[in-house]
Scaffold this motif. Sequence first.
Motif, PDB file in Angstrom:
ATOM      1  N   SER A   1      -2.752  -4.154  -9.663  1.00 25.28           N
ATOM      2  CA  SER A   1      -1.507  -4.386  -8.943  1.00 25.28           C
ATOM      3  C   SER A   1      -0.416  -4.794  -9.917  1.00 25.28           C
ATOM      4  O   SER A   1      -0.621  -5.720 -10.716  1.00 25.28           O
ATOM      5  CB  SER A   1      -1.727  -5.493  -7.900  1.00 25.28           C
ATOM      6  OG  SER A   1      -0.537  -5.749  -7.205  1.00 25.28           O
ATOM      7  N   GLN A   2       0.698  -4.094  -9.871  1.00 24.60           N
ATOM      8  CA  GLN A   2       1.868  -4.387 -10.707  1.00 24.60           C
ATOM      9  C   GLN A   2       1.487  -4.499 -12.181  1.00 24.60           C
ATOM     10  O   GLN A   2       1.902  -5.415 -12.880  1.00 24.60           O
ATOM     11  CB  GLN A   2       2.569  -5.648 -10.223  1.00 24.60           C
ATOM     12  CG  GLN A   2       3.039  -5.549  -8.797  1.00 24.60           C
ATOM     13  CD  GLN A   2       3.620  -6.844  -8.260  1.00 24.60           C
ATOM     14  OE1 GLN A   2       3.491  -7.897  -8.855  1.00 24.60           O
ATOM     15  NE2 GLN A   2       4.277  -6.741  -7.114  1.00 24.60           N
TER      16      GLN A   2
ATOM     17  N   ARG B   1      -4.431  -0.203  -1.188  1.00 27.38           N
ATOM     18  CA  ARG B   1      -4.141  -1.167  -0.125  1.00 27.38           C
ATOM     19  C   ARG B   1      -2.718  -0.953   0.389  1.00 27.38           C
ATOM     20  O   ARG B   1      -1.892  -0.369  -0.310  1.00 27.38           O
ATOM     21  CB  ARG B   1      -4.257  -2.594  -0.658  1.00 27.38           C
ATOM     22  CG  ARG B   1      -5.659  -3.031  -0.965  1.00 27.38           C
ATOM     23  CD  ARG B   1      -5.653  -4.470  -1.428  1.00 27.38           C
ATOM     24  NE  ARG B   1      -6.995  -4.936  -1.716  1.00 27.38           N
ATOM     25  CZ  ARG B   1      -7.250  -6.033  -2.411  1.00 27.38           C
ATOM     26  NH1 ARG B   1      -6.273  -6.782  -2.877  1.00 27.38           N
ATOM     27  NH2 ARG B   1      -8.496  -6.397  -2.624  1.00 27.38           N
ATOM     28  N   PRO B   2      -2.424  -1.457   1.581  1.00 31.02           N
ATOM     29  CA  PRO B   2      -1.063  -1.315   2.109  1.00 31.02           C
ATOM     30  C   PRO B   2       0.016  -1.903   1.190  1.00 31.02           C
ATOM     31  O   PRO B   2       1.139  -1.420   1.166  1.00 31.02           O
ATOM     32  CB  PRO B   2      -1.121  -2.070   3.443  1.00 31.02           C
ATOM     33  CG  PRO B   2      -2.547  -1.992   3.854  1.00 31.02           C
ATOM     34  CD  PRO B   2      -3.335  -2.042   2.566  1.00 31.02           C
ATOM     35  N   ASP B   3      -0.363  -2.925   0.388  1.00 25.67           N
ATOM     36  CA  ASP B   3       0.613  -3.524  -0.532  1.00 25.67           C
ATOM     37  C   ASP B   3       0.791  -2.706  -1.809  1.00 25.67           C
ATOM     38  O   ASP B   3       1.543  -3.093  -2.695  1.00 25.67           O
ATOM     39  CB  ASP B   3       0.231  -4.966  -0.877  1.00 25.67           C
ATOM     40  CG  ASP B   3      -1.089  -5.074  -1.649  1.00 25.67           C
ATOM     41  OD1 ASP B   3      -1.704  -4.036  -1.993  1.00 25.67           O
ATOM     42  OD2 ASP B   3      -1.515  -6.218  -1.920  1.00 25.67           O
TER      43      ASP B   3
END
Length: 166
Positions: A43-44, A152-154
């Motif tokens: 993530s990021q 994931r949705p994020d």
Amino acid sequence: MSLKNKVLAVGAVIAFLAFSSVFAGKENALVGTWRMVSATVESQGSRSEAYGPNPHGWLVFTPELTFVEVLTDPRVPVFRSNARGEGTDEENRAAMAGSIGFFGRYTVDQNGEFTGNTVLGSTFPNWVGAVRTRDDLQLKVDGDQMVEDFRRPDGAKVHIVWERVK
């Protein structure tokens, strides 16, 4: 042809059509019990272990096209109370963040490869009723290893490696 033979013939045709529509080609590659080897989240630009360095998890696919998956981080501390419903906010938060269990139905194509699933029950209520296709969730089997990838949705990317339990 007697009535009994007609009934048997119709039954055989129905059974053949039911199984041939699901497995028109190769054997269902997913069937069996799988043990989680690793699970990472990206993530990021940052990558982490989703369930710790030694994750615990099992994924079972039945020939009847049902599945159950339970993933846990063995580092989650036990509750002070020995009653599941009496955890503190902190204990409940840690247990929820460090585990998930869900079950449902899945589909395969004529080559016996994963095409999608529907979640019928989950410890995370938001997933109940979720329908995922190959666009959302990829499961690739190579012998006794399976790789699972989804987003994931994020936007975080999840990568799980499984090995077949023998």
